[in-house]
Scaffold this motif. Structure first.
Motif, PDB file in Angstrom:
ATOM      1  N   ASN A  92     -13.682  12.280   4.906  1.00 50.95           N
ATOM      2  CA  ASN A  92     -12.972  11.012   4.854  1.00 50.95           C
ATOM      3  C   ASN A  92     -12.136  10.678   6.223  1.00 50.95           C
ATOM      4  OD1 ASN A  92     -12.864   9.605   2.049  1.00 50.95           O
ATOM      5  ND2 ASN A  92     -12.911  11.745   1.697  1.00 50.95           N
ATOM      6  N   LEU A  93     -11.337  11.496   6.676  1.00 52.89           N
ATOM      7  CA  LEU A  93     -10.830  11.374   7.762  1.00 52.89           C
ATOM      8  C   LEU A  93     -11.654  10.966   9.159  1.00 52.89           C
ATOM      9  CD1 LEU A  93      -7.881  11.248   9.417  1.00 52.89           C
ATOM     10  CD2 LEU A  93      -8.468  13.726   9.785  1.00 52.89           C
ATOM     11  N   VAL A  94     -12.690  11.838   9.329  1.00 55.10           N
ATOM     12  CA  VAL A  94     -13.499  11.574  10.623  1.00 55.10           C
ATOM     13  C   VAL A  94     -14.381  10.181  10.553  1.00 55.10           C
ATOM     14  CG1 VAL A  94     -15.460  12.238  11.725  1.00 55.10           C
ATOM     15  CG2 VAL A  94     -13.699  14.146  11.176  1.00 55.10           C
TER      16      VAL A  94
ATOM     17  N   PHE B 271       0.813  -1.065  -0.103  1.00 53.45           N
ATOM     18  CA  PHE B 271       0.059   0.056   0.069  1.00 53.45           C
ATOM     19  C   PHE B 271       0.862   1.376   0.168  1.00 53.45           C
ATOM     20  CE2 PHE B 271      -2.097   3.513   2.150  1.00 53.45           C
ATOM     21  CZ  PHE B 271      -3.114   3.696   1.300  1.00 53.45           C
ATOM     22  N   ARG B 272       2.076   1.211   0.771  1.00 59.13           N
ATOM     23  CA  ARG B 272       2.667   2.335   0.671  1.00 59.13           C
ATOM     24  C   ARG B 272       3.284   2.784  -0.740  1.00 59.13           C
ATOM     25  NH1 ARG B 272       5.055   0.097   5.307  1.00 59.13           N
ATOM     26  NH2 ARG B 272       7.018  -0.531   4.264  1.00 59.13           N
ATOM     27  N   VAL B 273       3.564   1.613  -1.426  1.00 56.88           N
ATOM     28  CA  VAL B 273       4.133   1.769  -2.924  1.00 56.88           C
ATOM     29  C   VAL B 273       2.792   2.559  -3.762  1.00 56.88           C
ATOM     30  CG1 VAL B 273       4.600   0.563  -4.958  1.00 56.88           C
ATOM     31  CG2 VAL B 273       5.674   0.188  -2.998  1.00 56.88           C
ATOM     32  N   LEU B 274       1.697   2.017  -3.429  1.00 53.84           N
ATOM     33  CA  LEU B 274       0.505   2.344  -4.306  1.00 53.84           C
ATOM     34  C   LEU B 274       0.256   3.865  -3.912  1.00 53.84           C
ATOM     35  CD1 LEU B 274      -1.998  -0.487  -4.225  1.00 53.84           C
ATOM     36  CD2 LEU B 274      -0.876   0.641  -6.163  1.00 53.84           C
ATOM     37  N   PHE B 275       0.244   4.104  -2.567  1.00 52.96           N
ATOM     38  CA  PHE B 275       0.031   5.515  -1.966  1.00 52.96           C
ATOM     39  C   PHE B 275       1.242   6.607  -2.561  1.00 52.96           C
ATOM     40  CE2 PHE B 275       1.468   8.746   1.002  1.00 52.96           C
ATOM     41  CZ  PHE B 275       0.146   9.647   0.995  1.00 52.96           C
ATOM     42  N   GLY B 276       2.367   6.165  -2.579  1.00 57.07           N
ATOM     43  CA  GLY B 276       3.456   7.036  -3.278  1.00 57.07           C
ATOM     44  C   GLY B 276       3.216   7.348  -4.542  1.00 57.07           C
ATOM     45  N   SER B 277       2.974   6.162  -5.314  1.00 55.46           N
ATOM     46  CA  SER B 277       2.619   6.543  -6.843  1.00 55.46           C
ATOM     47  C   SER B 277       1.353   7.413  -7.052  1.00 55.46           C
ATOM     48  CB  SER B 277       2.671   5.194  -7.802  1.00 55.46           C
ATOM     49  OG  SER B 277       1.250   4.187  -7.404  1.00 55.46           O
ATOM     50  N   PHE B 278       0.448   7.187  -6.167  1.00 58.77           N
ATOM     51  CA  PHE B 278      -0.769   7.807  -6.353  1.00 58.77           C
ATOM     52  C   PHE B 278      -0.403   9.466  -6.227  1.00 58.77           C
ATOM     53  CE2 PHE B 278      -4.579   9.538  -4.897  1.00 58.77           C
ATOM     54  CZ  PHE B 278      -5.452   9.514  -6.038  1.00 58.77           C
ATOM     55  N   ALA B 279       0.477   9.592  -4.952  1.00 55.70           N
ATOM     56  CA  ALA B 279       0.531  10.800  -4.728  1.00 55.70           C
ATOM     57  C   ALA B 279       1.272  11.704  -5.885  1.00 55.70           C
ATOM     58  CB  ALA B 279       1.487  10.955  -3.378  1.00 55.70           C
TER      59      ALA B 279
ATOM     60  N   ALA C  18      -8.055   2.359   3.357  1.00 57.36           N
ATOM     61  CA  ALA C  18      -7.052   2.826   2.187  1.00 57.36           C
ATOM     62  C   ALA C  18      -7.658   3.543   1.059  1.00 57.36           C
ATOM     63  CB  ALA C  18      -6.680   1.357   1.417  1.00 57.36           C
ATOM     64  N   ARG C  19      -8.966   3.271   0.883  1.00 52.20           N
ATOM     65  CA  ARG C  19      -9.699   4.159  -0.253  1.00 52.20           C
ATOM     66  C   ARG C  19      -9.763   5.712   0.565  1.00 52.20           C
ATOM     67  NH1 ARG C  19     -11.364   3.154  -5.385  1.00 52.20           N
ATOM     68  NH2 ARG C  19     -13.486   3.916  -4.969  1.00 52.20           N
ATOM     69  N   SER C  20     -10.021   5.765   1.411  1.00 58.83           N
ATOM     70  CA  SER C  20     -10.284   7.003   2.390  1.00 58.83           C
ATOM     71  C   SER C  20      -8.862   7.837   2.210  1.00 58.83           C
ATOM     72  CB  SER C  20     -10.661   7.110   3.737  1.00 58.83           C
ATOM     73  OG  SER C  20      -9.539   6.816   4.759  1.00 58.83           O
ATOM     74  N   VAL C  21      -7.666   7.129   2.507  1.00 59.68           N
ATOM     75  CA  VAL C  21      -6.284   7.897   2.084  1.00 59.68           C
ATOM     76  C   VAL C  21      -6.268   8.265   0.897  1.00 59.68           C
ATOM     77  CG1 VAL C  21      -3.923   7.312   2.240  1.00 59.68           C
ATOM     78  CG2 VAL C  21      -5.295   6.555   4.159  1.00 59.68           C
ATOM     79  N   LEU C  22      -6.614   7.400  -0.022  1.00 58.92           N
ATOM     80  CA  LEU C  22      -6.453   7.941  -1.412  1.00 58.92           C
ATOM     81  C   LEU C  22      -7.452   8.921  -1.652  1.00 58.92           C
ATOM     82  CD1 LEU C  22      -5.942   4.899  -3.573  1.00 58.92           C
ATOM     83  CD2 LEU C  22      -4.328   6.284  -2.383  1.00 58.92           C
ATOM     84  N   SER C  23      -8.490   9.018  -1.207  1.00 59.32           N
ATOM     85  CA  SER C  23      -9.503  10.242  -1.530  1.00 59.32           C
ATOM     86  C   SER C  23      -9.160  11.568  -0.698  1.00 59.32           C
ATOM     87  CB  SER C  23     -10.985   9.979  -0.870  1.00 59.32           C
ATOM     88  OG  SER C  23     -11.515   8.761  -1.537  1.00 59.32           O
ATOM     89  N   MET C  24      -8.368  11.335   0.498  1.00 53.53           N
ATOM     90  CA  MET C  24      -7.634  12.571   1.136  1.00 53.53           C
ATOM     91  C   MET C  24      -6.739  13.089   0.252  1.00 53.53           C
ATOM     92  SD  MET C  24      -7.818  11.728   4.991  1.00 53.53           S
ATOM     93  CE  MET C  24      -7.602   9.915   5.066  1.00 53.53           C
ATOM     94  N   THR C  25      -5.895  12.135  -0.345  1.00 51.96           N
ATOM     95  CA  THR C  25      -4.536  12.604  -1.081  1.00 51.96           C
ATOM     96  C   THR C  25      -5.127  13.390  -2.331  1.00 51.96           C
ATOM     97  OG1 THR C  25      -3.643  10.517  -0.340  1.00 51.96           O
ATOM     98  CG2 THR C  25      -2.699  11.609  -2.450  1.00 51.96           C
ATOM     99  N   ALA C  26      -6.131  13.062  -2.965  1.00 57.25           N
ATOM    100  CA  ALA C  26      -6.637  13.747  -4.246  1.00 57.25           C
ATOM    101  C   ALA C  26      -7.010  15.066  -3.611  1.00 57.25           C
ATOM    102  CB  ALA C  26      -7.701  12.717  -4.734  1.00 57.25           C
ATOM    103  N   ALA C  27      -7.980  14.888  -2.553  1.00 58.63           N
ATOM    104  CA  ALA C  27      -8.510  16.370  -2.114  1.00 58.63           C
ATOM    105  C   ALA C  27      -7.209  17.308  -1.806  1.00 58.63           C
ATOM    106  CB  ALA C  27      -9.251  16.254  -0.640  1.00 58.63           C
ATOM    107  N   GLY C  28      -6.424  16.695  -1.049  1.00 58.33           N
ATOM    108  CA  GLY C  28      -5.093  17.628  -0.854  1.00 58.33           C
ATOM    109  C   GLY C  28      -4.522  18.062  -2.039  1.00 58.33           C
ATOM    110  N   SER C  29      -4.658  17.477  -3.065  1.00 63.01           N
ATOM    111  CA  SER C  29      -3.689  17.819  -4.204  1.00 63.01           C
ATOM    112  C   SER C  29      -4.540  19.052  -4.842  1.00 63.01           C
ATOM    113  CB  SER C  29      -3.735  16.637  -5.141  1.00 63.01           C
ATOM    114  OG  SER C  29      -4.896  16.239  -5.889  1.00 63.01           O
ATOM    115  N   GLN C  30      -5.982  18.920  -4.662  1.00 63.75           N
ATOM    116  CA  GLN C  30      -6.655  20.093  -5.058  1.00 63.75           C
ATOM    117  C   GLN C  30      -6.260  21.275  -4.291  1.00 63.75           C
ATOM    118  OE1 GLN C  30     -10.688  19.114  -5.234  1.00 63.75           O
ATOM    119  NE2 GLN C  30     -10.509  17.169  -6.589  1.00 63.75           N
ATOM    120  N   ILE C  31      -5.725  21.163  -3.161  1.00 64.65           N
ATOM    121  CA  ILE C  31      -5.569  22.533  -2.261  1.00 64.65           C
ATOM    122  C   ILE C  31      -4.219  22.976  -2.511  1.00 64.65           C
ATOM    123  CG2 ILE C  31      -5.122  23.139  -0.131  1.00 64.65           C
ATOM    124  CD1 ILE C  31      -7.405  21.119   0.995  1.00 64.65           C
ATOM    125  N   GLY C  32      -3.399  21.925  -2.493  1.00 60.30           N
ATOM    126  CA  GLY C  32      -1.881  22.460  -2.486  1.00 60.30           C
ATOM    127  C   GLY C  32      -1.375  22.267  -4.119  1.00 60.30           C
ATOM    128  N   GLY C  33      -1.838  21.381  -4.802  1.00 60.64           N
ATOM    129  CA  GLY C  33      -1.473  21.053  -6.171  1.00 60.64           C
ATOM    130  C   GLY C  33      -1.345  22.425  -7.078  1.00 60.64           C
TER     131      GLY C  33
END
Length: 405
Positions: free
Chosen positions: A268-270, A20-28, A144-159
């Motif tokens: 997603n987090l809560v 999962f760390r690999v999938l998360f890193g590649s997705f980020a 795991a799905r929530s982590v990827l959703s939060m990552t996508a949301a974070g990319s919209q804020i910071g990306g």
């Protein structure tokens, strides 16, 4: 083990999985690179043409291929070995970005290239999603799905901010080269960190025919169809309302849009962290309704602070309710077509969001932006209630008591 007996997973357990760390890193890397790529493409088109309309069209172009790719190509997500397919996706992005940056293509050819390579985006995304239930079964998959959703949301804020900075320093061609570099790193991470798992299904006939056949089978299944509609409709209307923030707030809309992305991450987090699996599934219906209720407040024409608060609350409900559907969706679809099922869910969501934005825009043309957002809130509530059978988990049946002897 039933959802009521199942213990909730933790984010620490999710990140304990090396795969999962690999999938998360590649997705980020993927979501960060995509933000930079679309900004750079938009800037490049504007520099070549001076047309704001073509520049905006170029920015949105990456979303359009989901309709065609989701309709005709998704079976590849189950017929090709997942690691090889995901690496291919990264290499396609590398080639696309380098061609856009340095090949001197005319604008029409650049747009065609983005459209053509984007047809496979839903396939690559479906492959990643379909790996998660096997790597992290049970409640860990939902987190795991929530982590990827939060990552996508974070990319919209910071990306957008980071992408704008890269664009300012390097120019459009340099920003596209940065995206190519990020995709190259992602391909190396996937190659080194993921096992070479076999394909889930062999399929029958060509990829297009198989995709159409499986899509029809999934949509004919009442339970799967209901869960797909539940994933598509409420969030599509909420996203359509989000698209009206720019005409409503003008130059300050970025604050409210960032607040919406923050709300998605908070939901997603809560819900993922603090709601046990059974509670999370029971919350799907009320949270879907909650996504629409705050939008009604736009009838009062709130200012920037009020609009941002409404956006946070609406997107908290939108992000949270989706988590309550994930385990049930995995259980409802056959494993050999799991990739296509996830791809269909994602493609339908992307298509629905585009359609939702268009419909809300039409209502705004006939009324006003604030009225259109309020109407969207009412429609979100109505469609959530109409989908109550799919949003609400099936009741558990108790075993009958033995007859007294």
């Amino acid at each position: 083990m039933t959802p009521t007996q199942e213990r909730g997973a933790t984010y620490a357990q999710v990140f304990a999985s090396r795969e999962f760390r690999v999938l998360f890193g590649s997705f980020a890397l993927l979501v960060s690179g995509d933000q930079v790529k679309m900004l750079a493409l938009s800037a490049l088109v504007y520099a070549r043409t001076g047309s704001p309309g073509l520049s905006a069209a170029a920015y949105m172009l990456g979303f359009l291929p989901y309709i065609a790719g989701g309709t005709f190509l998704l079976s590849l997500a189950d017929r090709v070995r997942p690691r090889a397919l995901m690496i291919t996706g990264e290499l396609v992005r590398v080639a696309t970005c380098l061609l856009l940056a340095f090949a001197g293509l005319p604008v029409w050819a650049m747009l065609v290239l983005v459209l053509a390579t984007g047809l496979f985006s839903p396939v690559f995304g479906a492959t990643r999603s379909a790996l998660l239930p096997g790597l992290l079964p049970g409640d860990a998959f939902v987190l795991a799905r929530s982590v990827l959703s939060m990552t996508a949301a974070g990319s919209q804020i910071g990306g957008l901010a980071v992408g704008g900075g890269i664009l300012a320093v390097t120019g459009p061609a340099g920003a596209l080269a940065v995206t190519a570099a990020l995709s190259t790193v992602a391909a190396l991470v996937l190659r080194a960190g993921l096992p070479d798992l076999p394909a889930r299904g062999a399929g029958e006939g060509g990829a297009v025919r198989e995709t159409l056949r499986v899509n029809r089978a999934l949509l004919r299944d009442g339970k799967v169809r209901g869960l797909l509609l539940a994933q598509w409709l409420p969030v599509s209307f909420v996203t359509g309302a989000e698209a009206m923030l720019v005409p409503y707030l003008g130059g300050t809309a970025g604050v409210a849009l960032a607040a919406a992305s923050l709300g998605m991450a908070i939901g997603n987090l809560v819900v993922g962290r603090f709601a046990p699996p059974a509670v999370r599934e029971r919350l799907a219906l009320p949270l879907a309704v909650l996504a629409g209720v705050p939008l009604l407040g736009f009838a009062l024409r709130p200012g920037l602070v009020g609009a941002a608060l409404i956006a946070v609350l609406a997107m908290m409900g939108s992000g949270g309710y989706q988590l309550g559907l994930q385990r049930r969706f995995v259980a409802a679809v056959p494993e050999q077509v799991r990739g296509q099922a996830f791809g269909l869910a994602s493609a339908g969501m992307m298509t629905g969001q585009a359609a939702g934005a268009a419909l809300v825009g039409l209502v705004a043309e006939l009324t006003a932006p604030h009225s259109a957002i309020a109407v969207t809130g009412a429609v979100t509530i109505a469609c959530s209630l109409a989908l109550h059978r799919s949003l609400r988990p099936e009741p558990l049946h108790r075993s009958p008591r033995p007859e007294p002897s």
